[in-house]
Structures are given as C-alpha cells and as structure tokens.
Scaffold this active site. Sequence first.
Site, PDB file in Angstrom:
ATOM      1  N   TRP A 103     -27.637  28.726 -40.304  1.00  0.00           N
ATOM      2  CA  TRP A 103     -29.063  28.892 -40.512  1.00  0.00           C
ATOM      3  C   TRP A 103     -29.436  30.263 -40.967  1.00  0.00           C
ATOM      4  O   TRP A 103     -30.143  30.634 -42.180  1.00  0.00           O
ATOM      5  CB  TRP A 103     -29.886  28.716 -39.227  1.00  0.00           C
ATOM      6  CG  TRP A 103     -29.958  27.219 -38.851  1.00  0.00           C
ATOM      7  CD1 TRP A 103     -29.367  26.712 -37.872  1.00  0.00           C
ATOM      8  CD2 TRP A 103     -30.720  26.214 -39.411  1.00  0.00           C
ATOM      9  NE1 TRP A 103     -29.512  25.309 -37.718  1.00  0.00           N
ATOM     10  CE2 TRP A 103     -30.406  24.903 -38.818  1.00  0.00           C
ATOM     11  CE3 TRP A 103     -31.039  26.108 -40.817  1.00  0.00           C
ATOM     12  CZ2 TRP A 103     -30.720  23.627 -39.149  1.00  0.00           C
ATOM     13  CZ3 TRP A 103     -31.731  24.758 -41.051  1.00  0.00           C
ATOM     14  CH2 TRP A 103     -31.326  23.758 -40.540  1.00  0.00           C
ATOM     15  N   ASP A 173     -35.066  34.678 -36.403  1.00  0.00           N
ATOM     16  CA  ASP A 173     -35.385  32.958 -36.177  1.00  0.00           C
ATOM     17  C   ASP A 173     -34.859  32.557 -34.739  1.00  0.00           C
ATOM     18  O   ASP A 173     -33.694  32.765 -34.645  1.00  0.00           O
ATOM     19  CB  ASP A 173     -34.244  32.520 -37.244  1.00  0.00           C
ATOM     20  CG  ASP A 173     -34.441  30.913 -37.361  1.00  0.00           C
ATOM     21  OD1 ASP A 173     -35.098  30.683 -36.475  1.00  0.00           O
ATOM     22  OD2 ASP A 173     -33.930  30.240 -37.995  1.00  0.00           O
ATOM     23  N   LYS A 197     -37.451  22.378 -31.532  1.00  0.00           N
ATOM     24  CA  LYS A 197     -36.220  22.473 -30.948  1.00  0.00           C
ATOM     25  C   LYS A 197     -36.463  22.357 -29.465  1.00  0.00           C
ATOM     26  O   LYS A 197     -35.790  21.858 -28.868  1.00  0.00           O
ATOM     27  CB  LYS A 197     -35.431  23.570 -31.215  1.00  0.00           C
ATOM     28  CG  LYS A 197     -35.253  23.597 -32.806  1.00  0.00           C
ATOM     29  CD  LYS A 197     -34.178  22.637 -33.322  1.00  0.00           C
ATOM     30  CE  LYS A 197     -34.294  22.251 -34.859  1.00  0.00           C
ATOM     31  NZ  LYS A 197     -33.703  23.510 -35.791  1.00  0.00           N
TER      32      LYS A 197
HETATM   33  C1  PLP Z   1     -33.673  23.752 -37.114  1.00  0.00           C
HETATM   34  C2  PLP Z   1     -33.501  25.171 -37.339  1.00  0.00           C
HETATM   35  C3  PLP Z   1     -34.028  25.614 -38.346  1.00  0.00           C
HETATM   36  C4  PLP Z   1     -34.718  24.646 -39.424  1.00  0.00           C
HETATM   37  O1  PLP Z   1     -36.005  24.229 -39.085  1.00  0.00           O
HETATM   38  P1  PLP Z   1     -36.882  23.160 -40.069  1.00  0.00           P
HETATM   39  O2  PLP Z   1     -38.007  23.423 -39.051  1.00  0.00           O
HETATM   40  O3  PLP Z   1     -36.111  21.985 -39.982  1.00  0.00           O
HETATM   41  O4  PLP Z   1     -37.018  23.529 -41.058  1.00  0.00           O
HETATM   42  C5  PLP Z   1     -34.047  27.005 -38.862  1.00  0.00           C
HETATM   43  N1  PLP Z   1     -33.200  27.755 -38.067  1.00  0.00           N
HETATM   44  C6  PLP Z   1     -32.845  27.403 -36.944  1.00  0.00           C
HETATM   45  C7  PLP Z   1     -32.106  28.364 -36.034  1.00  0.00           C
HETATM   46  C8  PLP Z   1     -32.783  25.974 -36.466  1.00  0.00           C
HETATM   47  O5  PLP Z   1     -32.275  25.700 -35.459  1.00  0.00           O
END
Ligand code: PLP
Length: 363
Positions: A103, A173, A197
């Site tokens: 990511w 993030d 998540k």
């Molecule tokens: C799932 C995830 C993303 C991407 O998320 P989307 O909402 O599908 O764009 C980005 N960073 C992390 C750490 C993730 O787990």
Amino acid sequence: MPRVYNFSAGPAMLPEYVLKDAAAEMLDYKGTGMSVMEMSHRSPAFTAIIKTAERDLRDLMNIPDNYKVLFLQGGASLQFAGIPMNLSLPKNGKADYIVDGSWSEKAYKEAARFIDAKCIASSKDTNFDRIPDLSDLPIRDDADYVYICENETIHGLTYPEIPDTKGHILVSDQSSMFLSKPVDVSKYGLIYGGVQKNVGPAGVVIVIVREDLLPEDKIDGVPTMMNLRVHADKESLYNTPPCYGIYICGKVFKYLKAQGGLEAMAIRNAEKAKILYDAIDESKLFKCAVADPAQRSKMNVPFVTGNPDLDKKFVEEAALAGLWNLKGHRSVGGLRASIYNAVPREGVIALVDFMKKFEAENL
Ligand SMILES: *Cc1c(COP(=O)(O)O)cnc(C)c1O
C-alpha cells in the site's frame, strides 16, 4: 444460516449490534417515514447524523480542535493522489515516502506522478517482512511531508512507534488500523483511512487533517472534488456524501464508545492477536513471515504452511467449519486472518482450534 466468523481483510465484519440496529431503522428512521438511504443530505435528520458522527469520532480519537474531520469518497486509493495534490503541489512539490509494503508502494508511485516523491526507506528487498530501519532517515530538508502506511494490511506489518520525521509533517495511512487503538493525533499532519477495514461499509474514507495544512480552495490542475479545503469549508457536504455509509460509521462510533473506547479496543485486540500469534509460533506447520513481535500487526495476521496446495486445503476446510476468507492477498498468496475490532475473541479461538486440528491431520 448462522453468522460466520469472517476474517476478510475488507470489507470486513461489523458489530452485529450495529447491523441489527440499522435493520430496525431501515424503513423508518426515527419517525421520518423514510430510510436514511432515501433522505436529503441537507435534511435536519441527516445533518444530525453527520454532526453526531463527527462529534463521536472526535471524542473517540481525542481529535484536537485544530484538525478537520472529513467524510469523503473514492477510497483510500484516491488519497494516494489527493495527499500530494493538497499537501505538496502548492508548496515545494517534494515528499518523502517510507515503503513497508504494497500500500505504501502504491501511494508512493501515485504521488510520483504529481510531485517529486522519493522513497527514503524500504523493506522491499526482504519482501516486506519488517519495517525498514527508521534511525536517521535521509529526509530532504524541503520535503513537504513524510509518508507512512502505519499498518500494512497485506504483509501484516505495523509500526511499533512513529518515525522521527525531524520536524517534517507526518502523513499516515491508517486504513487497516483505524480505531483499533488510541493514537496521538497531534503528532500527525494528516491521518486517513478507508472505513471498510475496521469501521464501516465501503464507500467512505475519513481524512483527519491539521487545519493549517489545507491548501487554497483552487490549485492549478487539481479537480475541485480533490481539494481538501473545499470539503473542509463545506463540512463534507460540498456534494452528496456517502450518506448511508456515514450513518453506519456513526453507529460504530457510538458502539465503540459504549464498549469503553479505543483503550478497551486496544486491550482486546492485543489479546486476540496474542492468541493467534502464539498458536502460529507454537505450531510446526504454520509460520509467520514477520519475525519481530513488536512489528506484527494486531489487525492482519498473514501466515503460511509453505505448501500452496496445503494452504488451499486449509482455506476450503476452514470455510466448511464456519471460518471464512482466510486466503492471503492475491499478490502474496498463503493465508491471512484479519482480526479487526468486530471479530470476536471466540472467533479467534475457533480459528486456533481449527488450526490445531488441521495440523494434526496434515503434518
Ligand atoms: C485497503 C487499503 C487501501 C485501499 O483502500 P481502498 O478504499 O480500496 O482504496 C489503502 N491502504 C491500506 C493500508 C489498505 O488496507
């Protein structure tokens, strides 16, 4: 069918209480005679929903007043571009990235399309089995921010502590660790995460940003919808927000507060993770690639048998036992159990019991 234990990395389990509560309000939200899905985002009822959600999130995370809380769309992935566009393009056009998994690598590559992004530390050469060395990072003096993915969902890595950014703004993030434990928001310039998540239904991304970092309301070459100042000035109502998703997130915030807040979640999550990692470490069949216990994610636990056929058999037989979505990410294979807030301790125990049985039958 009874509800299963769902170990999906996302979209993932939500508290049953929240789902039932939403179901009860589906046709008539608090005497409005309509569903939240059907109401104007400018109606008094929805105004109360979004205001209350923001207030509860501020309480839960202890968000200082000089931070804006935004409920946006486009997933975490759109912010891979949005962050450099807002925090760097109008400034020095330079930002430094720490790459500890897929990511952060994606975010880095996307940022490099718009600004001078530099990878200043990476653990790619060891297949992202650790957080890179963070001592004395070669951060450029004129870097507008330093970027981390604080919990790498695919590789099961987490930062035991945030890096020393030498006075530079830290962007994080937190998609797969959002609300899993307390964080000191004041140490960050911007925290963001897709909610699917650990918080709510897909379709909402939450951005928490220090007010003084917001750009002007027009940036050359940047779409209005990508401008965080525009969304901040309009309190997430510049256009139609993901109303129903925000409503469910709001219910999850209330639920977490009632459960004792993020301190309580952190204790529970640590207990659940320990049960699972202990089982992996004691096993002769299963292995976890992340060796340092302090860097092991408490949310996403990847493990392998070392034999892809056996991994496949595990996933299939586990599903028959009511344990779903244990396949590792398609990019890395193997197995992965995501044990977010809403996955109960009993689910983790059921998984560990199944692992022991499977080991006895297959070793
Ligand atoms: C799932 C995830 C993303 C991407 O998320 P989307 O909402 O599908 O764009 C980005 N960073 C992390 C750490 C993730 O787990």
